[in-house]
Design an enzyme around this catalytic site. Structure first.
Site, mmCIF file in Angstrom:
data_model
loop_
_atom_site.group_PDB
_atom_site.id
_atom_site.type_symbol
_atom_site.label_atom_id
_atom_site.label_comp_id
_atom_site.label_asym_id
_atom_site.label_seq_id
_atom_site.Cartn_x
_atom_site.Cartn_y
_atom_site.Cartn_z
ATOM 1 N N GLN A 198 0.845 -1.193 0.000
ATOM 2 C CA GLN A 198 0.000 0.000 0.000
ATOM 3 C C GLN A 198 0.883 1.246 0.000
ATOM 4 O O GLN A 198 1.845 1.338 0.759
ATOM 5 C CB GLN A 198 -0.856 -0.001 1.271
ATOM 6 C CG GLN A 198 -1.267 1.354 1.809
ATOM 7 C CD GLN A 198 -2.571 1.838 1.226
ATOM 8 O OE1 GLN A 198 -3.379 1.050 0.761
ATOM 9 N NE2 GLN A 198 -2.778 3.131 1.241
ATOM 10 N N THR A 199 0.549 2.212 -0.858
ATOM 11 C CA THR A 199 1.280 3.477 -0.818
ATOM 12 C C THR A 199 0.418 4.604 -1.354
ATOM 13 O O THR A 199 -0.433 4.395 -2.210
ATOM 14 C CB THR A 199 2.596 3.404 -1.625
ATOM 15 O OG1 THR A 199 3.261 4.653 -1.552
ATOM 16 C CG2 THR A 199 2.339 3.061 -3.086
ATOM 17 N N ARG A 200 0.639 5.804 -0.820
ATOM 18 C CA ARG A 200 0.005 7.015 -1.339
ATOM 19 C C ARG A 200 1.077 8.054 -1.668
ATOM 20 O O ARG A 200 0.757 9.191 -1.990
ATOM 21 C CB ARG A 200 -0.968 7.598 -0.313
ATOM 22 C CG ARG A 200 -0.359 7.961 1.008
ATOM 23 C CD ARG A 200 -1.320 8.709 1.919
ATOM 24 N NE ARG A 200 -0.789 9.984 2.328
ATOM 25 C CZ ARG A 200 0.073 10.150 3.329
ATOM 26 N NH1 ARG A 200 0.509 9.118 4.013
ATOM 27 N NH2 ARG A 200 0.505 11.360 3.629
ATOM 28 N N HIS A 204 10.618 5.228 -3.669
ATOM 29 C CA HIS A 204 12.042 5.424 -3.875
ATOM 30 C C HIS A 204 12.764 4.087 -3.684
ATOM 31 O O HIS A 204 12.120 3.043 -3.564
ATOM 32 C CB HIS A 204 12.571 6.491 -2.920
ATOM 33 C CG HIS A 204 11.879 7.816 -3.092
ATOM 34 N ND1 HIS A 204 12.084 8.617 -4.196
ATOM 35 C CD2 HIS A 204 10.959 8.460 -2.318
ATOM 36 C CE1 HIS A 204 11.330 9.711 -4.102
ATOM 37 N NE2 HIS A 204 10.641 9.636 -2.978
ATOM 38 N N HIS A 207 11.683 1.785 -0.801
ATOM 39 C CA HIS A 207 10.424 1.070 -0.981
ATOM 40 C C HIS A 207 10.619 -0.169 -1.859
ATOM 41 O O HIS A 207 10.044 -1.225 -1.602
ATOM 42 C CB HIS A 207 9.384 1.998 -1.619
ATOM 43 C CG HIS A 207 9.086 3.215 -0.812
ATOM 44 N ND1 HIS A 207 9.633 4.442 -1.120
ATOM 45 C CD2 HIS A 207 8.325 3.401 0.292
ATOM 46 C CE1 HIS A 207 9.205 5.333 -0.245
ATOM 47 N NE2 HIS A 207 8.411 4.735 0.625
ATOM 48 N N ARG A 293 5.919 1.153 9.198
ATOM 49 C CA ARG A 293 5.924 2.087 10.316
ATOM 50 C C ARG A 293 4.894 3.192 10.075
ATOM 51 O O ARG A 293 4.808 3.755 9.004
ATOM 52 C CB ARG A 293 7.324 2.694 10.450
ATOM 53 C CG ARG A 293 7.509 3.609 11.639
ATOM 54 C CD ARG A 293 8.917 4.199 11.657
ATOM 55 N NE ARG A 293 9.159 4.991 12.847
ATOM 56 C CZ ARG A 293 8.791 6.266 12.982
ATOM 57 N NH1 ARG A 293 8.157 6.866 11.988
ATOM 58 N NH2 ARG A 293 9.047 6.916 14.108
ATOM 59 N N HIS A 295 1.674 3.224 9.597
ATOM 60 C CA HIS A 295 0.835 2.943 8.435
ATOM 61 C C HIS A 295 -0.393 3.857 8.443
ATOM 62 O O HIS A 295 -1.135 3.911 9.422
ATOM 63 C CB HIS A 295 0.393 1.474 8.471
ATOM 64 C CG HIS A 295 -0.356 1.034 7.262
ATOM 65 N ND1 HIS A 295 0.221 0.292 6.256
ATOM 66 C CD2 HIS A 295 -1.643 1.228 6.889
ATOM 67 C CE1 HIS A 295 -0.672 0.053 5.326
ATOM 68 N NE2 HIS A 295 -1.823 0.608 5.688
ATOM 69 N N ALA A 296 -0.598 4.579 7.343
ATOM 70 C CA ALA A 296 -1.747 5.480 7.175
ATOM 71 C C ALA A 296 -1.847 6.504 8.296
ATOM 72 O O ALA A 296 -2.937 6.916 8.675
ATOM 73 C CB ALA A 296 -3.051 4.691 7.063
ATOM 74 N N LEU A 334 13.461 1.263 6.795
ATOM 75 C CA LEU A 334 14.774 0.896 6.274
ATOM 76 C C LEU A 334 15.685 2.118 6.252
ATOM 77 O O LEU A 334 15.226 3.242 6.064
ATOM 78 C CB LEU A 334 14.655 0.338 4.856
ATOM 79 C CG LEU A 334 13.833 -0.935 4.655
ATOM 80 C CD1 LEU A 334 13.951 -1.406 3.213
ATOM 81 C CD2 LEU A 334 14.274 -2.042 5.605
ATOM 82 N N GLU A 435 -10.656 47.814 -12.909
ATOM 83 C CA GLU A 435 -11.636 48.295 -13.879
ATOM 84 C C GLU A 435 -11.754 47.339 -15.058
ATOM 85 O O GLU A 435 -12.851 47.123 -15.599
ATOM 86 C CB GLU A 435 -11.248 49.695 -14.361
ATOM 87 C CG GLU A 435 -11.437 50.786 -13.312
ATOM 88 C CD GLU A 435 -12.876 50.846 -12.798
ATOM 89 O OE1 GLU A 435 -13.813 50.811 -13.625
ATOM 90 O OE2 GLU A 435 -13.062 50.903 -11.569
ATOM 91 N N ILE A 478 -9.548 46.975 -5.762
ATOM 92 C CA ILE A 478 -9.652 47.620 -4.448
ATOM 93 C C ILE A 478 -9.665 46.553 -3.361
ATOM 94 O O ILE A 478 -8.952 46.665 -2.368
ATOM 95 C CB ILE A 478 -10.906 48.513 -4.373
ATOM 96 C CG1 ILE A 478 -10.756 49.704 -5.333
ATOM 97 C CG2 ILE A 478 -11.131 49.019 -2.944
ATOM 98 C CD1 ILE A 478 -12.008 50.563 -5.452
ATOM 99 N N ALA A 479 -10.495 45.504 -3.536
ATOM 100 C CA ALA A 479 -10.579 44.380 -2.595
ATOM 101 C C ALA A 479 -10.652 44.876 -1.149
ATOM 102 O O ALA A 479 -9.726 44.658 -0.359
ATOM 103 C CB ALA A 479 -9.395 43.441 -2.787
#
Length: 574
Positions: A198-200, A204, A207, A293, A295-296, A334, A435, A478-479
C-alpha cells in the site's frame, strides 16, 4: 491459491445479463437522484466491484453503530471503517426520499447513473463517537475528523445497491483493475503467493528494497497497489505518483511485480485503516500484506504529537490476523548503509554502523531548490519525474495582489511592475486591473458587499489558474474586505507564490489624485457605498509589503516587490 474474499464470497455487483442491466439503466433515468461527492464515488466503486466485500451497500444505522463501536458488522464479520452515504435532509425531503425509496446515484464528473440505492435506513451519526472510536481522538487536526465535521451532511442513508454502470476513468485505464480482474491476472501468471504493498506517496529505492525483501522472505510475488482516490490534503497528485510507479517497476527482478491502481478514499485512520487495507487486499486476492511504520498515519495532532504510535497499526492488524486470513508482513523503517551500498531495517543495523537517510521534508527542500538527490536514495528516472512536477521556484508561477483605495496608485505600480517583470523574462506576465475585470468578467455585478466579494473571488480564480500555469500575475483591485482577500490568498497559495501588497496611500491624497471626480460624487451623495467614504476599507494586517506613494516612489515600490520575489527565488539567481 490466493485467499478467498473477506466474508467468503466476492460481492461483485456488476450485472452481466444485458436485459437486466438495460432495465436498470432505464429505471435509473426515472428515479430521483443525488450526485456523489468525490469520496462517495470512491466508496461506491469499491462496493460495486467487490473491493469492500462483504458490503453490498452503504451501512445502515445498526451496521454503522456496530462498526464504530465493535470493529465488526452485526453478523460478527470484521470491518474497521464505517462506509456511509451522507446527504442533506433538506435535499432528501425535496426529493421525497423515505425508507423504501429507490434513489439513483450519479457520477459527479459526467452525470452518468452508476447505481440504484434501495433506502432501508435514514439516521443521524454521532460524530464525536465516530471520531474517538474510529480515529482515536475528537481532534480536527486529523483529516478524517475534520472531514467528518465539515464535509459530511446531516443524514446518513443506508441500503443495498444495484450496479447500473461502472465509473468511467480516462487515466491509466490499463492498470485500473477490479478484484475479479486482479484475481484473474494472478491465475494467469500462476501466482499463488502475493505480497501487497500500500502506498500514497512516490516510491524510492527504500520502498523497492522493502518490497523485494518481503517477497523473497515469503517466497512470493509483489502487487504494488497505490491509492489513486482521495488521500491526505497536500499529497502529490496521483498523476505524478503513477508515473513514478511506472518508472520504478522495471527495477524489480523480471516477473516479480505487477502494478494495479486502487480508487480508495483514504481516511488516514492509522490502526483501523491498516485493518481495512488488509481486508481490501484480501478481496483483491493477495495472500500477504505489508504494514510498515506509522501505516496510514495523518501526522501530528493539535498538541503537536503523533496521532498514533509508530507500530500501533501493526499491532492491531496482528491482533486480528486469524480472522483476516491474510498474512501480515510487518516492517520497520529501512535505512541506507553507504559502506555496503544496501538498505537494512533500522533494528538490524549493527551498532556504530554509518547510515544515511533523507526525510520527506528534506526531499521537498531539495526538489524546491534544485539541490541534488543522490542515487542511493532514489532512481534518476524517479527524480526526473518529481522535478518535472516540482519545478524550482524560478519556474513556478506567482501572483502579486495589490489592494488599496481608488486612485491610491496601485494601478500605476501594477503597470510598472509588469514592465519590470517583462524585462526580467522567463515567464509570461498577466495584468488584472480592477476596472478591466469589472468590464470583462463582472459587468453584471454591482457594489454590495456580496457582489464585491464575488468580483474578488473571480479575480482570485483567474490569478490562481495563471499561477498554476507558471505565469506571473499582477492583480490590482480595491478588494476592501479582509475575508475575501484571505480566501484569495488561500486559493492562490495552493498553486504558487502569493504576495499581498497594501498600497496605503492616505484617503485625502487619493481624493486629490482622483481626476474623474468619483470621490466628490460620493461625498455629495450621488454614489452610495463608495469605499473610503460611506463603505469601509479593511486594511490588511498581514500584507507582505505596505507602500505609500506619498512617501516612496513607484520605482522604489516596484524594486521592493522585486526584492521579495528574488528573496524567495521566483526571479533572479539564488
Amino acid at each position: 491459491m490466493a485467499n478467498s474474499p473477506h466474508g467468503g464470497i466476492l460481492k461483485d455487483l456488476y450485472i452481466r445479463d444485458e436485459p437486466i442491466q438495460a432495465a436498470l439503466q432505464a429505471e435509473a433515468e426515472t428515479l430521483p437522484y443525488v450526485t456523489l461527492t468525490e469520496r462517495q464515488l470512491c466508496d461506491l466503486e469499491l462496493i460495486l466491484n467487490g473491493g469492500f466485500s462483504p458490503l453490498e451497500g452503504f451501512l445502515t444505522e445498526a451496521e454503522y453503530t456496530s462498526v464504530v463501536e465493535n470493529v465488526r458488522l452485526p453478523d460478527g464479520t470484521l470491518w474497521a471503517i464505517p462506509i456511509y452515504l451522507d446527504i442533506d435532509r433538506a435535499q432528501l425531503d425535496k426529493l421525497g426520499v423515505s425508507v423504501g425509496s429507490r434513489l439513483t446515484l450519479r457520477d459527479p464528473r459526467d452525470d452518468q447513473p452508476l447505481a440504484i440505492l434501495t433506502v432501508s435506513d435514514l439516521y443521524q451519526p454521532n460524530r464525536e463517537t465516530e471520531a474517538i472510536k474510529v480515529y482515536g481522538a475528537n481532534d480536527q487536526a486529523h483529516p478524517a475528523v475534520h472531514y467528518l465535521y465539515h464535509n459530511t451532511r446531516d443524514t446518513f442513508v443506508g441500503g443495498k445497491l444495484q450496479a447500473v454502470n461502472a465509473p468511467q476513468h480516462y487515466d491509466y485505464v490499463a492498470i485500473r483493475r477490479t478484484p475479479s480482474e486482479v484475481r484473474a491476472l494472478f491465475k494467469k501468471l500462476n501466482w499463488t503467493r502475493v505480497v501487497a504493498f500500500q502506498t500514497r506517496n512516490p516510491m524510492h529505492r527504500a520502498h523497492r528494497e522493502l518490497t523485494v525483501r518481503a517477497a523473497r522472505m515469503r517466497h512470493a510475488n509483489v502487487l504494488i497497489q497505490p491509492v489513486v482516490g482521495l488521500t491526505k490534503p497536500g499529497d502529490i497528485d496521483h498523476f505524478t505518483r503513477v508515473r513514478v510507479y511506472q518508472a520504478i517497476m522495471p527495477k524489480y527482478p523480471n516477473g516479480m511485480a505487477q502494478l494495479s491502481l486502487l480508487p480508495l478514499a483514504m481516511r488516514m485512520g492509522g490502526p483501523r485503516e491498516a485493518v481495512w487495507h488488509a481486508i481490501i487486499r484480501k478481496n483483491f486476492g493477495a495472500t500477504h500484506f505489508i504494514v510498515g511504520r506509522d501505516h496510514a498515519g495523518p501526522g501530528k495532532n493539535s498538541q503537536g504529537e503523533d496521532f498514533y504510535g509508530p507500530y500501533e497499526a501493526q499491532d492491531l492488524v496482528l491482533k486480528y490476523k486469524d480472522e483476516l486470513d491474510i498474512e501480515v508482513v510487518p516492517f520497520q523503517m529501512l535505512t541506507y548503509l553507504p559502506d555496503t551500498d544496501e538498505y537494512m531495517p533500522v533494528n538490524e543495523v549493527p551498532q556504530g554502523t554509518k547510515t544515511l537517510n533523507i526525510s520527506g521534508t528534506e526531499l521537498r527542500r531539495r526538489l524546491k531548490t534544485g539541490a541534488p538527490i543522490p542515487e542511493w536514495f532514489s532512481y534518476p528516472e524517479v527524480v526526473k519525474i518529481l522535478r518535472e512536477a516540482n519545478p524550482p521556484r524560478d519556474k513556478q508561477g506567482f501572483t502579486v495582489f495589490l489592494t488599496g483605495l481608488h486612485a491610491s496608485g496601485k494601478e500605476a505600480i501594477a503597470r510598472a511592475l509588469q514592465v519590470a517583470l517583462n524585462q526580467e523574462g522567463g515567464r509570461s506576465v498577466s495584468l488584472l486591473l480592477g476596472e478591466t475585470i469589472r468590464q470583462e468578467l463582472s459587468s453584471e455585478l454591482g457594489f454590495t458587499k456580496r457582489e464585491r466579494d464575488i468580483n474578488v473571488a473571480r479575480i482570485g480564480f483567474v490569478a490562481s489558474e495563471l499561477t498554476r500555469a507558471g505565469a506571473a500575475c499582477i492583480a490590482a483591485p480595491i478588494a476592501p474586505y479582509d475575508e475575501a482577500r484571505q480566501l484569495v490568498r488561500q486559493q492562490i497559495s495552493k498553486a504558487g507564490g502569493f504576495y499581498l501588497v497594501h498600497v496605503a496611500t492616505p484617503l485625502e491624497v487619493c481624493i486629490k489624485n482622483d481626476r474623474a471626480g468619483v470621490y466628490q460624487r460620493a461625498i455629495n451623495g450621488e454614489i452610495k457605498g463608495f469605499t473610503g467614504i460611506d463603505d469601509a476599507y479593511e486594511a490588511p494586517d498581514n500584507a507582505d509589503l505596505v507602500a505609500d506613494v506619498t512617501k516612496t516612489s513607484i520605482s522604489q515600490i516596484v524594486h521592493e516587490i522585486i526584492l521579495l520575489l528574488e528573496r524567495d527565488g521566483y526571479i533572479g539567481d539564488r
